[in-house]
Each structure stands twice: as C-alpha cells, then as structure tokens.
Scaffold this motif. Sequence first.
Motif, PDB file in Angstrom:
ATOM      1  N   VAL A  23       1.057  -1.164   0.029  1.00  0.00           N
ATOM      2  CA  VAL A  23      -0.156  -0.105   0.113  1.00  0.00           C
ATOM      3  C   VAL A  23       0.889   1.313   0.011  1.00  0.00           C
ATOM      4  CG1 VAL A  23      -1.672   1.343   1.409  1.00  0.00           C
ATOM      5  CG2 VAL A  23      -2.040  -1.219   1.123  1.00  0.00           C
ATOM      6  N   LEU A  44      -2.943   5.514   1.545  1.00  0.00           N
ATOM      7  CA  LEU A  44      -4.313   5.093   2.219  1.00  0.00           C
ATOM      8  C   LEU A  44      -5.047   6.476   2.936  1.00  0.00           C
ATOM      9  CD1 LEU A  44      -5.436   1.962   3.763  1.00  0.00           C
ATOM     10  CD2 LEU A  44      -6.256   3.804   4.856  1.00  0.00           C
ATOM     11  N   TYR A  97     -12.623   4.642   1.543  1.00  0.00           N
ATOM     12  CA  TYR A  97     -11.244   4.386   1.277  1.00  0.00           C
ATOM     13  C   TYR A  97     -10.714   4.627  -0.009  1.00  0.00           C
ATOM     14  CZ  TYR A  97     -11.246   2.670   6.208  1.00  0.00           C
ATOM     15  OH  TYR A  97     -11.362   2.201   7.372  1.00  0.00           O
ATOM     16  N   ILE A 154      -7.335   3.992  -1.740  1.00  0.00           N
ATOM     17  CA  ILE A 154      -6.158   3.330  -1.476  1.00  0.00           C
ATOM     18  C   ILE A 154      -5.335   2.958  -2.980  1.00  0.00           C
ATOM     19  CG2 ILE A 154      -5.138   1.023  -0.707  1.00  0.00           C
ATOM     20  CD1 ILE A 154      -8.006   0.699   0.647  1.00  0.00           C
ATOM     21  N   ILE A 180      -2.343   0.966  -4.442  1.00  0.00           N
ATOM     22  CA  ILE A 180      -1.410  -0.064  -4.031  1.00  0.00           C
ATOM     23  C   ILE A 180      -0.504  -0.477  -5.109  1.00  0.00           C
ATOM     24  CG2 ILE A 180      -1.806  -2.612  -3.548  1.00  0.00           C
ATOM     25  CD1 ILE A 180      -4.816  -1.902  -3.143  1.00  0.00           C
ATOM     26  N   SER A 219      -9.145  -3.109   7.687  1.00  0.00           N
ATOM     27  CA  SER A 219      -8.954  -4.661   7.113  1.00  0.00           C
ATOM     28  C   SER A 219     -10.248  -5.289   6.382  1.00  0.00           C
ATOM     29  CB  SER A 219      -8.932  -5.489   8.522  1.00  0.00           C
ATOM     30  OG  SER A 219     -10.138  -5.376   9.069  1.00  0.00           O
ATOM     31  N   MET A 251      -9.447  -4.125   2.400  1.00  0.00           N
ATOM     32  CA  MET A 251      -8.240  -4.482   1.881  1.00  0.00           C
ATOM     33  C   MET A 251      -8.548  -5.982   1.714  1.00  0.00           C
ATOM     34  SD  MET A 251      -5.481  -3.365   0.932  1.00  0.00           S
ATOM     35  CE  MET A 251      -4.819  -4.132  -0.241  1.00  0.00           C
ATOM     36  N   THR A 267      -2.958   1.854   7.665  1.00  0.00           N
ATOM     37  CA  THR A 267      -1.842   1.266   6.589  1.00  0.00           C
ATOM     38  C   THR A 267      -1.331   0.182   7.024  1.00  0.00           C
ATOM     39  OG1 THR A 267      -1.823   3.966   6.068  1.00  0.00           O
ATOM     40  CG2 THR A 267       0.024   2.441   5.406  1.00  0.00           C
ATOM     41  N   ALA A 299      -3.517  -2.704   6.543  1.00  0.00           N
ATOM     42  CA  ALA A 299      -3.638  -3.086   4.977  1.00  0.00           C
ATOM     43  C   ALA A 299      -2.290  -3.647   4.242  1.00  0.00           C
ATOM     44  CB  ALA A 299      -3.869  -1.636   4.208  1.00  0.00           C
ATOM     45  N   ASN A 300      -1.139  -3.177   4.892  1.00  0.00           N
ATOM     46  CA  ASN A 300       0.031  -3.740   4.514  1.00  0.00           C
ATOM     47  C   ASN A 300       0.507  -5.162   4.822  1.00  0.00           C
ATOM     48  OD1 ASN A 300       1.513  -2.096   2.476  1.00  0.00           O
ATOM     49  ND2 ASN A 300       1.717  -0.739   4.217  1.00  0.00           N
ATOM     50  N   CYS A 304      -1.536  -7.419   2.677  1.00  0.00           N
ATOM     51  CA  CYS A 304      -0.660  -7.386   1.458  1.00  0.00           C
ATOM     52  C   CYS A 304       0.326  -8.446   1.583  1.00  0.00           C
ATOM     53  CB  CYS A 304      -0.106  -6.065   1.097  1.00  0.00           C
ATOM     54  SG  CYS A 304      -1.550  -4.994   0.421  1.00  0.00           S
TER      55      CYS A 304
END
Length: 199
Positions: free
Chosen positions: A92, A95, A107, A109, A111, A131, A134, A183, A186-187, A190
């Motif tokens: 990400v 965000l 959101y 975002i 990516i 969460s 994402m 963030t 989200a990471n 990912c």
Amino acid sequence: MSTTLIRFAKPETSRREHKSYTTTPALRSNSITFNAQTQTRIQKRRQRTRTFAEDPFRSRFGQRLPKAMRGEARGMGWKTFRRSYSPNDIQVEQLRSQRKSAGKRQYEISIRGLRADQQGTRVSITAMGASSAMSEILADHDLAVEILKFHQYEIFEATATFIFATHNGKRTWAVGFGADRDTSIANALCSAAALLHRR
C-alpha cells in the motif's frame, strides 16, 4: 626492645593409639538451601544481548514479537525477518479515509504490485474498516486472505501489525508497517497475500 617467643604445646597422644574409622549412613534432609546468585553487570548484558538476538523485532524496536511467532523467527537477522514476513511484492503506497454514515468509511487506496504487470492500482471502496476494505480488494484479485490471529503495536511514530493468516489450508505469519493503524493492517494483509499466493 625485647622479643617474646610463645610456644604452643602439642596435645599429648600416646604412640600406641590406633585410629579407627567407621562409616555412618548419611542423613538426608528434605530442606533445600537457596543460594541466590547475583549476576555481574557483564553477565546481565550478555543475557540481554542473547534475548535481543533471539527476537529480531525486539532488537530493533524494543518490543517482543507475538509469542506464537517468536519461536519461528528466533535468531533471524532483520533483513531475513523482513524478507520472510513482510515481502514487498504487494504494498500500500497511500491510504486515505473519510467517515460516512452508519459507521462506514470511504477508502481511497493506492496499491503497488496488485496486478501481474506491476502497474499501480487506485481503488475507491466503502467498508467498515481498513481490514475489511483490503480483504475485499485482495479477494477481488484472487488473493483471498483470512486472519486467524491479530496483534498491533505502536513503534515510535508508526504502527506494526502482525497477523497469522490462512488460505486453503496454507498458513503464515505476516507483518505490515505503516504510518497509522489502517495503513499497517492493509500492508500486513498485502504481505500475507504475497506469502500465501505467490511463494
């Protein structure tokens, strides 16, 4: 100046005396004597250094990894730890969120690495939290992730998120870093997607 010499008399023993030794059963005690050993400053430092070396996150940020993850990451260097749990395959870059009605948020975002051609992707989505937003984005790109365990720590002026994730029976720990909680989670998702689907 006069010197006085003192002699101590030896006890008188007859030369005919014979010494005799007999064995006696040793008496056993149920009591335990506790001797607290105090460690020197150097011993304490060595102990602390060993603990830090066993936990790469603690050696870097002063906080312990989640207990279930600690054994798996024991003795790793920082670069190995990042490669193992926080790969850069999907990340990400930005965000932003805006509050909507009924507890939902909008959101925006950005990516990198979500698509096969490594082009950046910008997504606009409404969800209850970062969460869920994402997770939905990853599922739409056939990178579904389910969180089994979740830990989040504040580190200096950033956040680190640790998740134990699964997909189709495969499980892994993943780590995400970010300037804020959203963030960071989200990471972490990912990282989990990359580890579960691309490794």
